[in-house]
Design an enzyme around this catalytic site. Structure first.
Site, PDB file in Angstrom:
ATOM      1  N   THR A  70       0.998  -0.997   0.013  1.00 15.08           N
ATOM      2  CA  THR A  70      -0.001   0.185  -0.045  1.00 15.08           C
ATOM      3  C   THR A  70       1.188   1.338   0.051  1.00 15.08           C
ATOM      4  OG1 THR A  70       0.016   0.171   2.417  1.00 15.08           O
ATOM      5  CG2 THR A  70      -2.021  -1.174   1.263  1.00 15.08           C
ATOM      6  N   GLU A 117      -5.786  -3.916   1.040  1.00 15.85           N
ATOM      7  CA  GLU A 117      -5.708  -4.797   2.188  1.00 15.85           C
ATOM      8  C   GLU A 117      -7.224  -5.681   2.250  1.00 15.85           C
ATOM      9  OE1 GLU A 117      -5.166  -1.664   2.603  1.00 15.85           O
ATOM     10  OE2 GLU A 117      -3.771  -1.259   4.049  1.00 15.85           O
ATOM     11  N   LYS A 156     -12.346  18.833  11.555  1.00 16.27           N
ATOM     12  CA  LYS A 156     -13.175  18.892  12.988  1.00 16.27           C
ATOM     13  C   LYS A 156     -13.197  20.254  13.208  1.00 16.27           C
ATOM     14  CE  LYS A 156     -11.704  14.243  14.049  1.00 16.27           C
ATOM     15  NZ  LYS A 156     -10.786  13.496  14.571  1.00 16.27           N
ATOM     16  N   TRP A 167     -17.754  16.916  12.822  1.00 11.34           N
ATOM     17  CA  TRP A 167     -17.332  16.532  11.736  1.00 11.34           C
ATOM     18  C   TRP A 167     -17.711  17.132  10.295  1.00 11.34           C
ATOM     19  CZ3 TRP A 167     -15.591  10.517  12.484  1.00 11.34           C
ATOM     20  CH2 TRP A 167     -14.724  10.390  13.752  1.00 11.34           C
TER      21      TRP A 167
HETATM   22  P1  ADP Z   1      -3.548   2.798  -1.402  1.00 13.66           P
HETATM   23  O1  ADP Z   1      -2.749   1.905  -1.903  1.00 13.66           O
HETATM   24  O2  ADP Z   1      -3.376   4.353  -1.951  1.00 13.66           O
HETATM   25  O3  ADP Z   1      -4.011   2.822  -0.045  1.00 13.66           O
HETATM   26  P2  ADP Z   1      -5.991   1.593  -1.942  1.00 13.66           P
HETATM   27  O4  ADP Z   1      -6.844   1.331  -3.090  1.00 13.66           O
HETATM   28  O5  ADP Z   1      -5.786   0.500  -0.912  1.00 13.66           O
HETATM   29  O6  ADP Z   1      -4.902   2.408  -2.168  1.00 13.66           O
HETATM   30  O7  ADP Z   1      -7.063   2.762  -1.094  1.00 13.66           O
HETATM   31  C1  ADP Z   1      -7.948   2.230  -0.299  1.00 13.66           C
HETATM   32  C2  ADP Z   1      -8.626   3.653   0.080  1.00 13.66           C
HETATM   33  O8  ADP Z   1      -9.196   4.256  -1.004  1.00 13.66           O
HETATM   34  C3  ADP Z   1      -9.861   3.314   0.841  1.00 13.66           C
HETATM   35  O9  ADP Z   1      -9.763   3.269   2.277  1.00 13.66           O
HETATM   36  C4  ADP Z   1     -10.798   4.636   0.669  1.00 13.66           C
HETATM   37  O10 ADP Z   1     -10.244   5.636   1.529  1.00 13.66           O
HETATM   38  C5  ADP Z   1     -10.336   4.958  -0.652  1.00 13.66           C
HETATM   39  N1  ADP Z   1     -11.548   4.792  -1.646  1.00 13.66           N
HETATM   40  C6  ADP Z   1     -11.389   3.633  -2.502  1.00 13.66           C
HETATM   41  N2  ADP Z   1     -12.536   3.483  -3.206  1.00 13.66           N
HETATM   42  C7  ADP Z   1     -13.167   4.545  -2.827  1.00 13.66           C
HETATM   43  C8  ADP Z   1     -14.583   5.072  -3.130  1.00 13.66           C
HETATM   44  N3  ADP Z   1     -15.325   4.590  -4.261  1.00 13.66           N
HETATM   45  N4  ADP Z   1     -14.830   6.473  -2.719  1.00 13.66           N
HETATM   46  C9  ADP Z   1     -14.076   7.055  -1.770  1.00 13.66           C
HETATM   47  N5  ADP Z   1     -12.905   6.610  -1.285  1.00 13.66           N
HETATM   48  C10 ADP Z   1     -12.400   5.331  -1.736  1.00 13.66           C
END
Ligand code: ADP
Length: 547
Positions: free
Chosen positions: A185, A330, A439, A444
């Site tokens: 990640t 994950e 915040k 929020w």
């Molecule tokens: P990275 O490797 O950058 O973490 P990931 O694809 O694992 O890439 O990122 C996951 C995160 O991306 C999620 O926890 C969420 O915050 C964001 N995310 C994924 N899909 C969406 C969505 N449809 N809308 C909003 N946020 C999203």
């Protein structure tokens, strides 16, 4: 009493075997890194994956060895998916958009023994090769005619390696819990962490991806994953397409609007998947040239929130259904999918839109719950929002080599770091990343909601909201906007547009027009960089409050 059913391990090679045996003539089409379009079939892809497995065996690769790739979505990368994992080695997809230092860190942490590299990234590897501690050799994914002059040591040509091998290879049988692939990640804080997938979790995830209420893939589809194969297994499409015998269309390195459009039109693509920024480029290109996509039935948008305006354009202008999906590396990565219920589908489009803009509904195989900061579960009423937790068949139970320590709570729940609502139909709405939520006076504000509202303005190309220090409220929202080329818009226009669309106390305290919004290597808005950019900035309202 045990059931009387055959024991058969869920192994990744069964996917390409099925496709080759029963959809053997179905095509895989690639825009190659060298330029021309390449076509072959699932039967060919299996043969070549077996040649690759033979080549790796000859190079001494064994069960559990990590094999890195720095590659685009191409047929050769697909062969690595099956040749490497089918052999029992671990396919480690490196993200070439990361900084070179990060790539070095990750390849060393994973202890990659070989790296398969596309021509595009040969210069990158040349620069860092002396820092790569475990790498025994590099395979350039091209033919001898295109092999570059290179300072890379122990370098092989992919096509020469394969040409020397037999197409006969017996896939080894091993425990389905064996590691199959590894993806780090991007890690906005701390070092990148590796998510280690299993054969079992990958096959189960593929079944789920094909479900009608998930991505609904079938053998009648032609699928174009714009989402890279180096990011969370191209959202599982490189496995799910062979599982159902769907035609695969792989776009290589050219992801601009014209290149993606041409491939979609020429190959009669029915289904695609990618992050919003990619769709922005495609939609702009189609608008400028007055084009449509008559064969496309649906597209998956995920990785970041799909703005309602984008969903509306796809659905009402181009008749392409949007599946808004959410997940994370994950989670292999699929968690929710925005397929509507029967009841919602019957509503007029504008009434469906708020549901389509949600992140989708929970799919079988994944559990979700939301909790407050004291771990109390919050109601699934679509209103209460809290920390989003997950567990299931394809969710990580800890990062590679124990990085980050124990990531599960007592009930085996993994904290996604997202803040969300859930409702009784299983719809989930992300209101923010926990670290991006603003915040203000103890309440929020969702930066994502504000961004989506601003994106609805016809002159806005992209919007990002960050919290800025405020002497009275702790934090207040600052809206940063990139305007569309040739469009002129003022702060007052934007404020007037937002008025009535969001709660009054959510209104941004200021609007700043910027040339560009920074993105991470996986296409998300990079809020850390944006915060850094505005660290000396003072809100106009801060002055008034201080007076
Ligand atoms: P990275 O490797 O950058 O973490 P990931 O694809 O694992 O890439 O990122 C996951 C995160 O991306 C999620 O926890 C969420 O915050 C964001 N995310 C994924 N899909 C969406 C969505 N449809 N809308 C909003 N946020 C999203």
């Amino acid at each position: 009493m045990l059931g009387l059913i055959q024991e058969k391990q869920l192994l990744i090679h069964t996917l390409i075997d099925y496709a080759a045996d029963y959809h053997g003539r179905t095509e895989i089409v690639t825009r190659t890194v060298e330029g021309p379009i390449h076509r072959y079939t699932y039967a060919d892809a299996r043969q070549r994956s077996k040649q690759l497995a033979n080549a790796l065996t000859r190079l001494g690769v064994k069960l559990g060895d990590r094999i890195g790739t720095l590659a685009w979505n191409t047929h050769r990368h697909l062969e690595c998916y099956y040749g490497v994992s089918g052999l029992g080695a671990v396919l480690h997809t490196l993200n070439p958009r990361l900084f070179p230092e990060q790539i070095v860190y990750i390849a060393n942490h994973a202890e990659d023994s070989y790296i398969f590299v596309d021509l595009t990234f040969v210069p990158l590897l040349e620069k860092v090769q002396d820092e790569l501690k475990s790498v025994k050799g590099i395979v350039v994914m091209t033919d001898s005619a295109h092999m570059p002059q290179t300072t890379l040591k122990n370098v092989h040509c992919y096509e020469d390696l394969l040409a020397a091998e037999s197409t006969e290879f017996e896939w080894p049988e091993f425990d389905e819990k064996t590691a199959s692939s590894l993806c780090y990640t991007s890690g906005t804080t701390g070092n990148p962490k590796g998510v280690l997938y299993q054969h079992r979790s990958t096959v189960l995830h593929s079944f789920a991806a094909c479900m009608g209420d998930c991505l609904g893939l079938t053998s009648r589809d032609a699928v174009l994953p714009v989402v890279p194969m180096f990011h969370a297994n191209a959202w599982g499409l490189a496995y799910a397409a062979p599982m159902c015998g769907a035609k695969l269309v792989l776009p290589g390195k050219d992801l601009d609007g014209k290149s993606v459009y041409d491939l979609m039109a020429d190959e009669k693509v029915t289904m695609s998947a990618g992050v919003p920024t990619v769709w922005l480029m495609l939609l702009n290109y189609m608008e400028e040239h007055g084009l449509g996509l008559p064969d496309m039935s649906r597209t998956v948008i995920g990785g970041s929130a799909a703005p309602a305006s984008m969903i509306r354009t796809f659905e009402t202008k181009y008749d392409v259904t949007v599946i808004h999906a959410w997940g994370m590396t994950e989670m292999s990565p699929l968690g929710t999918s925005g397929v509507m219920t029967k009841a919602i589908e019957q509503l007029p489009f504008e009434e469906q839109l708020p549901y389509k803009a949600k992140q989708g509904r929970v799919i079988y195989g994944v559990e979700l719950k939301i909790t407050d900061d004291e771990d109390n579960e919050l109601p699934r009423d679509g209103v209460a929002f809290g920390n989003l937790l997950t567990r299931g068949y394809w969710i990580t139970n800890g990062y590679f080599k124990g990085e980050g320590g124990n990531v599960l709570d007592n009930g085996n729940w993994f904290n996604t770091g997202d803040v969300a609502t859930l409702d009784e139909d299983g719809f989930m709405t992300i209101t923010d990343r926990a670290k991006d939520v603003i915040k203000s006076g103890g309440e929020w504000i969702s930066s994502i909601d504000l961004e989506n509202a601003a994106m609805g303005h016809p002159a806005v190309a992209e919007a990002a909201v960050i919290g800025i220090f405020h002497p009275k409220w702790d934090e207040r929202p600052l809206l940063c906007i990139v305007t569309k080329a040739g469009k002129d818009v003022s702060k007052d226009d934007i404020m007037a547009f937002l008025d009535g669309k969001i709660a009054k106390w959510w209104m941004p305290d200021d609007v700043q027009f910027v040339d560009e919004i920074p993105h991470t290597a996986t296409g998300k808005i990079q809020k850390t960089t944006l915060r850094e950019q505005f660290k000396d900035y003072t809100l106009p309202t801060a002055q008034t409050a201080a007076d």
